[in-house]
Write a protein that holds these residues in place. Structure first.
Motif, PDB file in Angstrom:
ATOM      1  N   VAL A  72       0.835  -1.195   0.000  1.00 54.56           N
ATOM      2  CA  VAL A  72       0.000   0.000   0.000  1.00 54.56           C
ATOM      3  C   VAL A  72       0.870   1.245   0.000  1.00 54.56           C
ATOM      4  CG1 VAL A  72      -1.803   1.269   1.223  1.00 54.56           C
ATOM      5  CG2 VAL A  72      -1.798  -1.224   1.276  1.00 54.56           C
ATOM      6  N   LEU A  73       0.533   2.216  -0.863  1.00 54.58           N
ATOM      7  CA  LEU A  73       1.184   3.517  -0.888  1.00 54.58           C
ATOM      8  C   LEU A  73       0.133   4.595  -0.682  1.00 54.58           C
ATOM      9  CD1 LEU A  73       3.669   3.293  -3.915  1.00 54.58           C
ATOM     10  CD2 LEU A  73       4.203   3.078  -1.480  1.00 54.58           C
ATOM     11  N   TYR A  74       0.528   5.689  -0.055  1.00 52.37           N
ATOM     12  CA  TYR A  74      -0.362   6.818   0.161  1.00 52.37           C
ATOM     13  C   TYR A  74       0.169   8.014  -0.635  1.00 52.37           C
ATOM     14  CZ  TYR A  74      -1.786   3.722   3.865  1.00 52.37           C
ATOM     15  OH  TYR A  74      -2.219   2.627   4.553  1.00 52.37           O
ATOM     16  N   ALA A 111      -1.557   9.804   7.020  1.00 50.07           N
ATOM     17  CA  ALA A 111      -2.383  10.870   7.580  1.00 50.07           C
ATOM     18  C   ALA A 111      -2.593  12.020   6.598  1.00 50.07           C
ATOM     19  CB  ALA A 111      -1.751  11.388   8.864  1.00 50.07           C
ATOM     20  N   LYS A 112      -1.688  12.161   5.620  1.00 46.51           N
ATOM     21  CA  LYS A 112      -1.777  13.257   4.651  1.00 46.51           C
ATOM     22  C   LYS A 112      -2.271  12.787   3.280  1.00 46.51           C
ATOM     23  CE  LYS A 112       1.905  15.985   6.827  1.00 46.51           C
ATOM     24  NZ  LYS A 112       3.203  16.678   6.616  1.00 46.51           N
ATOM     25  N   ALA A 113      -2.712  11.545   3.198  1.00 43.86           N
ATOM     26  CA  ALA A 113      -3.035  10.959   1.903  1.00 43.86           C
ATOM     27  C   ALA A 113      -4.350  11.483   1.344  1.00 43.86           C
ATOM     28  CB  ALA A 113      -3.098   9.449   2.017  1.00 43.86           C
ATOM     29  N   TYR A 114      -4.383  11.629   0.026  1.00 48.15           N
ATOM     30  CA  TYR A 114      -5.618  11.848  -0.705  1.00 48.15           C
ATOM     31  C   TYR A 114      -5.970  10.556  -1.437  1.00 48.15           C
ATOM     32  CZ  TYR A 114      -9.055  13.819  -3.927  1.00 48.15           C
ATOM     33  OH  TYR A 114     -10.205  14.070  -4.628  1.00 48.15           O
ATOM     34  N   TYR A 115      -5.008  10.012  -2.165  1.00 45.12           N
ATOM     35  CA  TYR A 115      -5.187   8.737  -2.852  1.00 45.12           C
ATOM     36  C   TYR A 115      -4.516   7.609  -2.057  1.00 45.12           C
ATOM     37  CZ  TYR A 115      -6.203  11.516  -7.066  1.00 45.12           C
ATOM     38  OH  TYR A 115      -6.735  12.386  -7.983  1.00 45.12           O
ATOM     39  N   THR A 116      -5.024   6.414  -2.246  1.00 43.24           N
ATOM     40  CA  THR A 116      -4.374   5.216  -1.723  1.00 43.24           C
ATOM     41  C   THR A 116      -4.154   4.261  -2.890  1.00 43.24           C
ATOM     42  OG1 THR A 116      -5.416   5.419   0.439  1.00 43.24           O
ATOM     43  CG2 THR A 116      -4.539   3.260  -0.153  1.00 43.24           C
ATOM     44  N   GLN A 117      -2.944   3.756  -2.995  1.00 47.74           N
ATOM     45  CA  GLN A 117      -2.567   2.862  -4.091  1.00 47.74           C
ATOM     46  C   GLN A 117      -2.297   1.481  -3.529  1.00 47.74           C
ATOM     47  OE1 GLN A 117       1.468   2.821  -6.404  1.00 47.74           O
ATOM     48  NE2 GLN A 117       0.152   4.318  -7.382  1.00 47.74           N
ATOM     49  N   VAL A 118      -2.895   0.477  -4.129  1.00 49.38           N
ATOM     50  CA  VAL A 118      -2.811  -0.888  -3.597  1.00 49.38           C
ATOM     51  C   VAL A 118      -2.359  -1.850  -4.687  1.00 49.38           C
ATOM     52  CG1 VAL A 118      -4.094  -2.757  -2.498  1.00 49.38           C
ATOM     53  CG2 VAL A 118      -4.701  -0.384  -2.008  1.00 49.38           C
ATOM     54  N   LEU A 119      -1.375  -2.657  -4.361  1.00 48.12           N
ATOM     55  CA  LEU A 119      -0.970  -3.748  -5.252  1.00 48.12           C
ATOM     56  C   LEU A 119      -1.834  -4.953  -4.915  1.00 48.12           C
ATOM     57  CD1 LEU A 119       0.852  -5.024  -7.384  1.00 48.12           C
ATOM     58  CD2 LEU A 119       2.501  -5.534  -5.571  1.00 48.12           C
TER      59      LEU A 119
END
Length: 265
Positions: free
Chosen positions: A32-34, A45-53
């Motif tokens: 997971v990346l934010y 805590a500052k994420a708008y998008y979340t990227q998931v493999l």
């Protein structure tokens, strides 16, 4: 200097609360990346998008799909790669507007766009209909919001631009490149290939060695690239995007040092 095809879009998003409820417990944290609104990696805590493999059930050669979500959990994009270890685009890729309508659709073959690349306006009307043959544009159509064909054709992608152009980029790197004292002993020479990301804001980030020579020269090349000022950001279909760039940096040992080495000194 070579820019790599972006639009492995740097997929996208989910808010922290939605992420906790949707991703449990089959998604490992390492998958997971934010990302912020400019697709720059940030703390959760500052994420708008979340990227998931997306997990591939342990099959090492199975296609790997990366999903990106808006803060409300709505799918922003999905991109298919060859597998988990070979992160080269292979297969379909799509992105969506917040209302769920399709924004972009294309297929990649070994990292190159192959076949039709189509984009749409937020109301669902066609924006672009480009045909590619392994990365080479065969024909393209770009439509204004009123449906009129735009001529000349508007390219899908514009690479980041350095202030003053490539000559200014070369001059800047030359002025900031230092032959490291640690390499004098072996009179080391050669070319270091440095990769870096120009973010959607134009900043230089994620500087790393793509192909190195030795630790001293590699570190000197990275240090020079880190001094680069902001670029004009790259764009895809008019939208600012992060783009990976490659720059070769050549080193030559000082002549006096090479002469001493030839004498065995």
């Amino acid at each position: 200097m070579k820019a790599l095809l972006p639009f492995a879009l740097s997929l996208a998003a989910l808010g922290a609360q939605a992420q906790q409820s949707v991703l449990t417990p089959c998604i490992d944290d390492s998958m997971v990346l934010y990302l912020d609104e400019d697709l720059v990696q940030v703390p959760m805590a500052k994420a708008y998008y979340t990227q998931v493999l997306k997990p591939t059930n342990g099959a090492p050669k199975a296609p790997a799909v990366t999903l990106t979500f808006f803060p409300d959990g709505q799918l922003y994009s999905e991109v298919t790669y060859a597998n988990n270890t070979r992160r080269v685009q292979q297969g379909p890729a799509r992105s969506f507007y917040p209302n769920g309508l399709l924004r972009l659709s294309y297929t990649a073959d070994d990292g190159q766009t192959d076949g039709y690349l189509r984009t749409y306006y937020p109301d669902g009307s066609p924006k672009r209909n480009d045909l590619y043959d392994h990365g080479r544009l065969i024909k393209g159509q770009y439509f204004a919001p009123d449906g009129q064909l735009v001529e000349p054709h508007v390219p899908f992608r514009q690479d980041p631009a350095f202030p003053g152009g490539n000559e200014a980029l070369v001059a800047h790197l030359s002025n900031h490149l230092r032959y490291p004292s640690g390499a004098l002993r072996d009179a080391a020479e050669g070319q270091v290939l440095v990769a870096f990301t120009v973010t959607a804001r134009g900043n230089v980030d994620e500087v790393r060695v793509q192909q190195g020579i030795n630790p001293d020269l590699d570190a000197a090349a990275v240090a020079a690239v880190r001094t680069l000022p902001a670029f004009t950001p790259g764009r895809a279909d008019g939208e600012r995007i992060p783009v990976t760039m490659l720059v070769p940096i050549s080193f030559k040992a000082p002549g006096a040092v090479k002469a001493l080495r030839r004498l065995g000194l």
